[in-house]
Motif scaffolding. Structure first.
Motif, PDB file in Angstrom:
ATOM      1  N   UNK A 126     -12.591 -34.242  31.945  1.00  0.00           N
ATOM      2  CA  UNK A 126     -14.043 -34.116  31.840  1.00  0.00           C
ATOM      3  C   UNK A 126     -14.751 -35.466  31.973  1.00  0.00           C
ATOM      4  N   UNK A 127     -14.151 -36.491  31.355  1.00  0.00           N
ATOM      5  CA  UNK A 127     -14.777 -37.813  31.418  1.00  0.00           C
ATOM      6  C   UNK A 127     -14.681 -38.419  32.812  1.00  0.00           C
ATOM      7  N   UNK A 128     -13.513 -38.267  33.417  1.00  0.00           N
ATOM      8  CA  UNK A 128     -13.335 -38.811  34.767  1.00  0.00           C
ATOM      9  C   UNK A 128     -14.307 -38.128  35.715  1.00  0.00           C
ATOM     10  N   UNK A 165     -17.190 -36.815  35.046  1.00  0.00           N
ATOM     11  CA  UNK A 165     -18.582 -37.217  34.857  1.00  0.00           C
ATOM     12  C   UNK A 165     -18.792 -38.654  35.337  1.00  0.00           C
ATOM     13  N   UNK A 166     -17.762 -39.491  35.167  1.00  0.00           N
ATOM     14  CA  UNK A 166     -17.894 -40.867  35.636  1.00  0.00           C
ATOM     15  C   UNK A 166     -18.007 -40.892  37.159  1.00  0.00           C
ATOM     16  N   UNK A 167     -17.210 -40.055  37.819  1.00  0.00           N
ATOM     17  CA  UNK A 167     -17.293 -39.965  39.282  1.00  0.00           C
ATOM     18  C   UNK A 167     -18.658 -39.452  39.725  1.00  0.00           C
ATOM     19  N   UNK A 168     -19.115 -38.420  39.014  1.00  0.00           N
ATOM     20  CA  UNK A 168     -20.394 -37.833  39.409  1.00  0.00           C
ATOM     21  C   UNK A 168     -21.533 -38.825  39.264  1.00  0.00           C
ATOM     22  N   UNK A 169     -21.413 -39.699  38.257  1.00  0.00           N
ATOM     23  CA  UNK A 169     -22.522 -40.615  38.001  1.00  0.00           C
ATOM     24  C   UNK A 169     -22.699 -41.642  39.125  1.00  0.00           C
ATOM     25  N   UNK A 170     -21.675 -41.796  39.977  1.00  0.00           N
ATOM     26  CA  UNK A 170     -21.819 -42.750  41.089  1.00  0.00           C
ATOM     27  C   UNK A 170     -21.896 -42.044  42.441  1.00  0.00           C
ATOM     28  N   UNK A 171     -22.031 -40.728  42.395  1.00  0.00           N
ATOM     29  CA  UNK A 171     -22.056 -39.918  43.621  1.00  0.00           C
ATOM     30  C   UNK A 171     -23.469 -39.862  44.190  1.00  0.00           C
ATOM     31  N   UNK A 172     -23.608 -39.963  45.510  1.00  0.00           N
ATOM     32  CA  UNK A 172     -24.953 -39.795  46.074  1.00  0.00           C
ATOM     33  C   UNK A 172     -25.430 -38.352  45.873  1.00  0.00           C
TER      34      UNK A 172
END
Lengths: 309, 283
Positions: B31-33, B35-42
């Motif tokens: 879940x954390x990974x 969300x971290x990925x999503x936070x840098x996604x265009x």
């Protein structure tokens, strides 16, 4: 001068009797004002019909009308109350899974390979972040269409379930989110417990041919009893306190199906539209009474330990 | 040691264990990974349905600055610090005093007072909420940082006193007794003899209370209304409404909100775990 001397000698003779109360005073006064008296006041309010105005005008609360046990009688006729109570029970039972799973993870990580300390702290991570964030993470996981958990369920059952929008599944979905940080908590308790196990006893049992589950059950678990006790205490309390996840993930919905007592009380007495102070206080008292059963048991056990030591 | 140390197993078991570890960790933190990925996604990725594949580009700077620019999160974070730091200071300070009193002196109601702190610390927040909010309104502290601090200090004193009292009990009592024989006053015993020995307990409690208060959501919701007072937990709920399905922004905000306690945990890990696991080994 003379008075000073009297004062001094009074202080000298009574110092040991007075000192504890002086040390206690600041903390105890704060605790009485903000914790103990409010409990009594809440119980008192629960006997009144008292509709406050909206919180913005909280200082102009309407007058109270004594209704005796009226609020409690109303609760017994309120379907939302039974839904909340039933959900609290689900939380209590399912949340307990955190204890054995936490033990399992701790046993898995209790090794001495390079980097294991970092692994242990990373496994503990979910407990450090706020439940608000945990709730958002899982809402996203469950999101229909793209959520990974949604996809997993779809591939297993073939049906498209929007878990948080289903009145039969949503509570389980929230509890699963809660189990994530709670398991991490239990794990760290057990890791500490395992660290302090008496190695001689374990070796002696191994000499006698005990291994695997027998060893775990007969030698290890008894030594882990203090860790188990604390894990159960924090898990019971945590399950009955559940509020954040319900509020963030579903807001009690759909159709009020995920309400628990703590959230139901919030809706009735504290939210933007909740003005039923007396009714809210009655709900809070029911939750308090349920918790007191457990608290009394914990305190009884702690008291026994105090006497033994 | 239990389970059996892996070094004593066959080499293939050791290899299997070392392979399982990172896989288990990735699954556990998925879940954390995510969300971290999503936070840098265009944002375009999300619109195109690319939620879990590789991001088509790095939009971390855009997303994070967007969150700071068009939301109140900067204020919320600041508010959280304004509530959390004074609470840590006063709750730990008061409990040093009360823990000392309960650990060192034998008086009749000692255990009653102690268990009052212990029991109070377990009660559900809802039984306190209406009177505490009322009291805060009367004192003019409703919807202020001070109001939140006062309540948190009082409530945390319960847990902290339990902790401090047990810690001081484990110190050698002979130190106190010999000081008394020499006529040292009770306060000086506290200040010069016991307090310096309490440093590890103070450190452990400080990190713990910091995390508890930072992550508090219920009181943040009940006691604060304005953006100028709201801590980040209550603010997040607002952002969730504001951003609706802009998951890349919600994710970035979540990471920002989670960062301070996470940093605290990594910096003071040893103390944090010592605090949480107090009592897990004895008793």
């Amino acid at each position: 001068m003379a008075q000073q001397a009297v004062h001094n000698s009074f202080w000298k003779t009574n110092q040991k009797a007075l000192a504890p109360w002086l040390f206690l005073a600041p903390g105890m006064i704060m605790f009485l004002v903000y914790v103990i008296f409010p409990i009594i006041e809440s119980i008192y309010i629960s006997f009144f019909n008292w509709d406050g105005l909206a919180p913005a005008h909280i200082s102009q609360l309407t007058s109270k009308e004594y209704v005796g046990l009226g609020n409690y009688r109303d609760l017994l006729d309120d379907d939302s109350f039974y839904t909340s109570l039933w959900n609290n029970l689900k939380w209590l039972v399912l949340y307990m899974l955190a204890v054995p799973i936490g033990l399992f993870v701790a046993l898995f990580l209790n090794q001495k390979v390079p980097g294991i300390r970092l692994y242990k702290s990373l496994f503990f991570f979910p407990f450090v972040i706020s439940q608000v964030v945990v709730g958002l993470l899982f809402s996203w996981f469950y999101a229909p269409g793209f959520g990974p958990l949604y996809a997993i369920i779809k591939s297993i059952t073939g049906s498209e379930t929007a878990i948080l929008a289903s009145d039969t599944m949503a509570t389980y979905g929230i509890i699963l989110a809660g189990l994530w940080p709670q398991t991490a908590y239990c794990m760290i308790l057990y890791l500490t417990g395992l660290n302090n196990i008496n190695p001689e006893q374990v070796e002696a049992a191994r000499m006698d041919g005990a291994r695997g589950l027998t060893l775990l059950w007969n030698i290890i678990l008894p030594q882990l009893r203090p860790a188990t006790f604390i894990a159960i205490v924090v898990t019971v309390i945590g399950s009955l306190r559940s509020f954040d996840l319900v509020s963030i993930m579903t807001g009690g919905g759909p159709y009020g199906s995920t309400r628990v007592l703590s959230y139901f009380m919030f809706e009735q007495a504290l939210s933007e539209y909740g003005t039923a102070m007396g009714y809210g206080a009655a709900i809070a008292f029911v939750l308090f009474a349920i918790m007191m059963i457990f608290i009394s048991f914990f305190i009884y056990r702690m008291l026994q330990q105090e006497r033994n030591s | 040691m239990f389970p059996k140390p892996i070094e004593k197993s066959a080499p293939w078991v050791q290899t299997a264990y070392k392979l399982t570890l990172p896989i288990a960790l990735i699954l556990w933190l998925l879940p954390l990974i995510g969300i971290a990925m999503t936070s840098v996604r265009p944002a375009a990725d999300l619109a195109a349905g690319n939620y879990f594949g590789m991001p088509s580009g790095f939009a971390g700077v855009e997303n994070y600055s967007a969150v700071f620019k068009n939301s109140n999160i900067g204020y919320y974070i600041l508010n959280s610090f304004k509530v959390t730091l004074p609470t840590v200071f006063f709750a730990v300070g008061l409990s040093c005093l009360s823990g000392f009193a309960l650990a060192i002196y034998k008086f009749k109601s000692n255990l009653i007072v102690f268990f009052m702190f212990v029991a109070g610390n377990f009660v559900p927040f809802q039984i306190l909420a209406i009177p505490v909010r009322d009291l805060s309104v009367q004192l003019g502290l409703y919807n202020t940082t001070m109001g939140l601090v006062m309540f948190h200090v009082a409530f945390q004193t319960g847990f902290c006193t339990l902790f401090m009292r047990n810690f001081i009990k484990s110190l050698p009592f002979a130190l106190v007794e010999s000081a008394r024989v020499e006529g040292v006053s009770e306060f000086k015993i506290f200040w010069h003899i016991v307090l310096p020995l309490m440093r590890p307990a103070i450190a452990a409690l400080s990190v713990l209370v910091f995390t508890f208060i930072w992550n508090d959501y219920f009181w943040a919701t009940v006691m604060a209304q304005d953006a100028s007072v709201k801590p980040v937990t209550a603010g997040m709920n607002e952002l969730k409404g504001q951003y609706k399905v802009a998951w890349e922004l919600i994710s970035a905000a979540s990471i920002i909100a989670a960062l301070p306690p996470v940093a605290m945990f990594f910096l003071m890990q040893k103390h944090f775990i010592a605090g949480l696991t107090l009592g897990a080994t004895k008793g």
